[in-house]
Write an enzyme that holds these catalytic residues in place. Structure first.
Site, PDB file in Angstrom:
ATOM      1  N   LYS A  68       0.732  -1.224  -0.059  1.00  0.00           N
ATOM      2  CA  LYS A  68      -0.111  -0.057  -0.033  1.00  0.00           C
ATOM      3  C   LYS A  68       0.848   1.232  -0.033  1.00  0.00           C
ATOM      4  O   LYS A  68       0.437   2.139  -0.897  1.00  0.00           O
ATOM      5  CB  LYS A  68      -0.920  -0.038   1.334  1.00  0.00           C
ATOM      6  CG  LYS A  68      -1.844   1.163   1.330  1.00  0.00           C
ATOM      7  CD  LYS A  68      -2.907   0.965   2.384  1.00  0.00           C
ATOM      8  CE  LYS A  68      -2.189   1.064   3.791  1.00  0.00           C
ATOM      9  NZ  LYS A  68      -1.591  -0.189   4.284  1.00  0.00           N
TER      10      LYS A  68
ATOM     11  N   THR B 122       4.136   1.511  -0.899  1.00  0.00           N
ATOM     12  CA  THR B 122       4.760   1.544  -1.897  1.00  0.00           C
ATOM     13  C   THR B 122       3.776   2.072  -3.382  1.00  0.00           C
ATOM     14  O   THR B 122       4.352   2.899  -4.355  1.00  0.00           O
ATOM     15  CB  THR B 122       5.148   0.119  -2.396  1.00  0.00           C
ATOM     16  OG1 THR B 122       5.949  -0.406  -1.448  1.00  0.00           O
ATOM     17  CG2 THR B 122       6.143  -0.024  -3.955  1.00  0.00           C
TER      18      THR B 122
ATOM     19  N   ARG C 172       2.459   8.227   7.027  1.00  0.00           N
ATOM     20  CA  ARG C 172       2.706   8.310   8.348  1.00  0.00           C
ATOM     21  C   ARG C 172       3.964   8.078   8.681  1.00  0.00           C
ATOM     22  O   ARG C 172       4.962   7.679   7.548  1.00  0.00           O
ATOM     23  CB  ARG C 172       1.862   6.932   9.135  1.00  0.00           C
ATOM     24  CG  ARG C 172       0.290   7.307   8.951  1.00  0.00           C
ATOM     25  CD  ARG C 172      -0.497   6.171   9.728  1.00  0.00           C
ATOM     26  NE  ARG C 172      -0.067   4.991   8.683  1.00  0.00           N
ATOM     27  CZ  ARG C 172      -0.350   3.900   8.848  1.00  0.00           C
ATOM     28  NH1 ARG C 172      -0.725   3.555  10.179  1.00  0.00           N
ATOM     29  NH2 ARG C 172      -0.165   2.590   8.120  1.00  0.00           N
TER      30      ARG C 172
ATOM     31  N   LYS D  10       7.144  -6.698  10.734  1.00  0.00           N
ATOM     32  CA  LYS D  10       6.622  -6.067   9.668  1.00  0.00           C
ATOM     33  C   LYS D  10       7.826  -5.317   8.830  1.00  0.00           C
ATOM     34  O   LYS D  10       7.578  -5.402   7.321  1.00  0.00           O
ATOM     35  CB  LYS D  10       5.344  -5.227   9.758  1.00  0.00           C
ATOM     36  CG  LYS D  10       4.867  -4.314   8.843  1.00  0.00           C
ATOM     37  CD  LYS D  10       3.666  -3.627   9.105  1.00  0.00           C
ATOM     38  CE  LYS D  10       3.173  -2.632   8.084  1.00  0.00           C
ATOM     39  NZ  LYS D  10       4.244  -1.496   7.607  1.00  0.00           N
TER      40      LYS D  10
ATOM     41  N   ALA E 173      -3.325   1.436  12.697  1.00  0.00           N
ATOM     42  CA  ALA E 173      -4.721   1.354  12.403  1.00  0.00           C
ATOM     43  C   ALA E 173      -5.510   0.186  13.028  1.00  0.00           C
ATOM     44  O   ALA E 173      -6.756   0.141  13.221  1.00  0.00           O
ATOM     45  CB  ALA E 173      -5.029   1.168  10.815  1.00  0.00           C
TER      46      ALA E 173
ATOM     47  N   PHE F 130      -2.964  -0.795   7.211  1.00  0.00           N
ATOM     48  CA  PHE F 130      -3.607  -1.989   7.035  1.00  0.00           C
ATOM     49  C   PHE F 130      -4.824  -2.112   5.948  1.00  0.00           C
ATOM     50  O   PHE F 130      -4.904  -1.069   5.083  1.00  0.00           O
ATOM     51  CB  PHE F 130      -4.102  -2.468   8.259  1.00  0.00           C
ATOM     52  CG  PHE F 130      -3.052  -2.786   9.460  1.00  0.00           C
ATOM     53  CD1 PHE F 130      -1.915  -3.436   8.888  1.00  0.00           C
ATOM     54  CD2 PHE F 130      -3.038  -2.278  10.644  1.00  0.00           C
ATOM     55  CE1 PHE F 130      -0.917  -3.638   9.784  1.00  0.00           C
ATOM     56  CE2 PHE F 130      -1.971  -2.588  11.467  1.00  0.00           C
ATOM     57  CZ  PHE F 130      -0.738  -3.246  11.010  1.00  0.00           C
TER      58      PHE F 130
ATOM     59  N   PHE G 103       3.524  -9.054  -9.936  1.00  0.00           N
ATOM     60  CA  PHE G 103       4.595 -10.128  -9.646  1.00  0.00           C
ATOM     61  C   PHE G 103       4.740 -10.872 -10.936  1.00  0.00           C
ATOM     62  O   PHE G 103       3.975 -10.968 -11.841  1.00  0.00           O
ATOM     63  CB  PHE G 103       4.096 -10.921  -8.531  1.00  0.00           C
ATOM     64  CG  PHE G 103       4.405 -10.256  -7.274  1.00  0.00           C
ATOM     65  CD1 PHE G 103       5.114 -10.467  -6.290  1.00  0.00           C
ATOM     66  CD2 PHE G 103       3.073  -9.386  -6.775  1.00  0.00           C
ATOM     67  CE1 PHE G 103       5.287 -10.114  -4.972  1.00  0.00           C
ATOM     68  CE2 PHE G 103       3.155  -8.851  -5.493  1.00  0.00           C
ATOM     69  CZ  PHE G 103       4.164  -9.186  -4.723  1.00  0.00           C
TER      70      PHE G 103
ATOM     71  N   TRP H 271       7.061  -1.045  -7.924  1.00  0.00           N
ATOM     72  CA  TRP H 271       8.123  -1.420  -7.070  1.00  0.00           C
ATOM     73  C   TRP H 271       9.293  -1.719  -7.959  1.00  0.00           C
ATOM     74  O   TRP H 271      10.574  -1.292  -7.587  1.00  0.00           O
ATOM     75  CB  TRP H 271       7.951  -2.973  -6.232  1.00  0.00           C
ATOM     76  CG  TRP H 271       8.930  -3.261  -5.471  1.00  0.00           C
ATOM     77  CD1 TRP H 271       8.873  -3.269  -4.229  1.00  0.00           C
ATOM     78  CD2 TRP H 271       9.854  -4.022  -5.791  1.00  0.00           C
ATOM     79  NE1 TRP H 271       9.752  -3.666  -3.488  1.00  0.00           N
ATOM     80  CE2 TRP H 271      10.711  -4.235  -4.850  1.00  0.00           C
ATOM     81  CE3 TRP H 271      10.739  -4.455  -6.994  1.00  0.00           C
ATOM     82  CZ2 TRP H 271      12.192  -4.990  -4.610  1.00  0.00           C
ATOM     83  CZ3 TRP H 271      11.687  -5.205  -6.989  1.00  0.00           C
ATOM     84  CH2 TRP H 271      12.352  -5.485  -5.904  1.00  0.00           C
TER      85      TRP H 271
END
Length: 556
Positions: A71, A73, A94, A105, A273, A301, A381, A409
């Site tokens: 998210k 990224t 954030r 994480k 969150a 999230f 991907f 990415w």
């Protein structure tokens, strides 16, 4: 293949004053923290107050899975792509917490060629905002115990002290502790607790405050305990507000850094969150909207948590009206929701995709309840197939959503052009009619039930008797018109992290509620959610180091 930190460390950064100049911000408007970080001055915040506001786009996601969604990224890559297309765009994010950085994480600076930099600074101490919040929180905690030790003029009931100490690190041993042991001079013995800094009310207050005046008002309203007669005792009554505000006077100023492609990034505040309201600061978002044509922001999230709180709490308080929502998913994550083990996600599996796409479907339905246009994007991907893309594209378009692949990415802004074009099309052709999910005057119990039924898909709510009693007491104390902030696992739409896809035929369990009177919302704790996480068996800290030359390695 290079790691995220290697990509970030090899990047050629511009002095932050040069990045800021592209948005009409002069060097005198900045308070510099070295060459590549700065805070906005109070003078700048006042000067841009009269500027027109640009468009606001929220980036959210399906429920997170071990397969990863990307998210942040996506938010960064989308902002870079919009600038490549000639739009003056800022991304508002954030700040990362040290807890997940050293836990499981990792950081929150994006990934690949869609990162904000300097990545190491952001993921570690940055400009000291979290340390200031931790200090202000713990100053208040110290003043509570000192007040009791010095005679307890306010008649605080030590069995009903609800203010907790905090630390910005996962540390399960501090969840439940005893303080005051020792001699008479060491204070009164009582049970105490710690929460992680991103879950403390001070963090929420900083992120919702409009300015220093509003900050001090909110700090004063914090309920720290109840007295012997059951009346609330506030930070204002403890004479703690001025000193707390002094610790926060710089932390309330938004921070500016840059992406790998020199797009401006305003990074400020960082409530989780799953246990807080999950959005960056109101000041950061509004500043970005005053300085750009399009602001990209994200909420933590899945959409059941971060987006719901962004829309029902942050937008309610700040008067924000998002113009579009980008909903992030991956083929791999949808197959995981369809029951495919993590080890087999690289294989094409249309049956599992058809089964797991119900999670995406529910998030689309939820966001449509707010009447905001939606763009669904898939992080691409190498193992994805055209058949899988086509299935998801048709699924989304049948539900009135724009759809685009994202390759940010691997390709940075260039990889987000298709998504950016869909976002621009949506902003130009579709009108947002944003509204909150429930009205202020709805009773607290019904607000919790509304979120549980409408957003989570639950049949109802099982309230612990103590939680029901607290809801009644909070209503009698005048807090009934506040929105609710649900503390729930991020891994499922339900309060059971093992229920993937779109759970049905269940009820949410609310075991406790409390008021964050300064922030302005009532928190409902569901399931087994913890406000102080613990470290995993093999924390990310195992892989973090500093070379003999002073180069940090292992951050991700």
């Amino acid at each position: 293949m290079k790691t995220d930190i290697q990509i970030a460390q090899e990047a050629k950064l511009l002095p932050i004053r040069e990045v800021a100049a592209k948005y009409g911000i002069m060097e005198d408007d900045l308070e510099l923290y070295g060459k590549y970080k700065a805070k906005f001055s109070d003078e700048l915040m006042e000067r841009i107050e009269g500027n027109p506001e640009g468009k606001l786009v929220l980036v959210t996601a399906i429920n997170p899975t071990p397969a990863g969604e990307g998210k942040t990224t996506t938010s960064i890559g989308l902002a870079q792509a919009l600038n490549l297309l000639g739009k003056k765009c800022l991304v508002a994010l954030r700040e990362p917490s040290l807890g997940p950085c050293f836990g499981i994480k990792g950081g929150a600076a994006g990934g690949g060629f869609a990162q904000v930099v300097p990545m190491e600074d952001l993921n570690l101490h940055f400009t000291g905002d979290f340390h200031a919040i931790t200090s202000a929180n713990n100053l208040l905690a110290a003043m509570i115990d000192n007040h009791i030790h010095q005679g307890n003029e306010l008649r605080i009931d030590s069995r009903q002290i609800i203010w907790k100490r905090c630390l910005d690190m996962n540390d399960r041993a501090l969840r439940n502790i005893v303080v005051g042991l020792g001699n008479k001079a060491d204070g009164f013995v009582r049970e105490d607790h710690f929460v992680i800094t991103v879950a403390t009310e001070i963090m929420a207050i900083l992120c919702l405050a409009e300015d220093i005046v509003d900050l001090k008002k909110r700090l004063g309203r914090i309920i720290v305990a109840y007295d012997m007669d059951g009346n609330p005792v506030t930070a204002k009554q403890l004479n703690a507000v001025g000193a707390m505000a002094a610790l926060l006077k710089d932390a309330i100023k938004p921070n500016m850094i840059q992406t790998l492609e020199h797009t401006g990034a305003i990074v400020h505040g960082g409530p989780f969150a799953n246990i807080a309201h999950g959005c960056n600061s109101v000041r950061a978002t509004k500043a970005a909207m005053k300085l750009s044509d399009i602001t990209i922001t994200e909420a933590g999230f899945g959409a059941d948590l971060g987006a719901e709180k962004f829309l029902d709490i942050k937008c309610r308080f700040a008067g924000l009206k998002p113009d579009a929502v980008v909903l992030v998913s991956t083929v791999r994550a949808l197959k995981y929701n369809g029951g495919v083990p993590k080890t087999d996600l690289a294989e094409e599996n249309l049956d599992a995709l058809a089964k797991g796409i119900c999670n995406l479907e529910k998030h689309i339905e939820n966001l449509q309840k707010y009447d905001v246009p939606i763009v669904v994007t898939l992080n691409s991907f190498l193992t994805d197939t055209e058949a899988e893309y086509e299935y998801i594209r048709n699924f989304c378009e049948e539900r009135g959503c724009e759809f685009a692949l994202s390759e940010v990415w691997a390709k940075g802004g260039e990889g987000g052009i298709a998504l950016a074009e869909k976002v621009i099309k949506t902003l130009e052709e579709k009108e947002s009619h944003f509204h909150v999910l429930y009205p202020d005057e709805m009773p607290l119990k019904e607000k919790i039930e509304t979120v549980a039924k409408e957003i989570y898909g639950a049949d109802g709510v099982n309230f612990d008797p103590a939680a029901l009693k607290t809801l009644n007491n909070l209503t009698e104390l005048g807090f009934g018109n506040m929105p609710v902030c649900m503390a729930k696992t991020q891994y499922s739409l339900s309060d059971d992290q093992n229920k993937l896809g779109r759970p049905q035929g269940y009820k949410i369990s609310v075991r406790d509620v409390y008021v964050s009177a300064g922030a302005g919302f009532v928190v409902a704790l569901t399931g087994a959610i913890m406000t102080m996480p613990g470290l995993p068996k093999k924390p990310a800290a195992f892989g973090i180091d500093v070379t003999d030359e002073g180069l940090i390695t292992g951050l991700f």
